[in-house]
Design a protein around this motif. Sequence first.
Motif: not given
Length: 185
Positions: A122-129, A23-27, A8-21
């Motif tokens: 996590v409504a703030d993170l949803v808005e960021r996405l 703020p994304w781990v909150r998802l 996925f060239p150019g895409a931002e990859v966001i880890d949303v697992t329990s191992k994520a950094p």
Amino acid sequence: MASLTAAFPGAEVIDVTSKAPEPWVRLSPFYPHGDIPIPYSDGETSQSVEGIWQALKVFQDSDVDPAKLRITTMKGLKRTVRRHGPVLGHRAGLDSDRLLPYEEARRRIYLPSYRWILEHPVADLVERLREKEDVVLLDYTTNGDVTDPASPLSHAALIQLHLEGRWPDEGDEVGASTRTTGRTL
């Protein structure tokens, strides 16, 4: 991660697992937000969505486990068939006699619990996405189809469905299929 960047060239990859950094781990459904309402259990809350799912699971040799609702470490949440015997279903609330079959439990327990965190802590993170243009959400599985019991539901797929306004039905229309068509991995 390199293979995703190549795929996925150019895409931002966001880890949303329990191992994520942060703020994304909150998802992650394992994240201990606290005060998550437990479906069919008036006034009762859980630390995490996974705590609700595991607490209400009923096995051949083990009934509900309210201790799972209080776990704040993201560890020790899983309950397995190896230890407790075959799964019989999920209780429709902590004190209910009613057992929900797997798909109905996904719709009436897991989906409302996970949607609640998306709309509240996590409504703030949803808005960021929502503001991002090209994103790939990284999860351990890609199953976004509530009707497919072959693999666990992907919360990354659920996030995508939420962002797209295509949240799966939580009500009486068990059997209605919602498939993910986007780029959730």
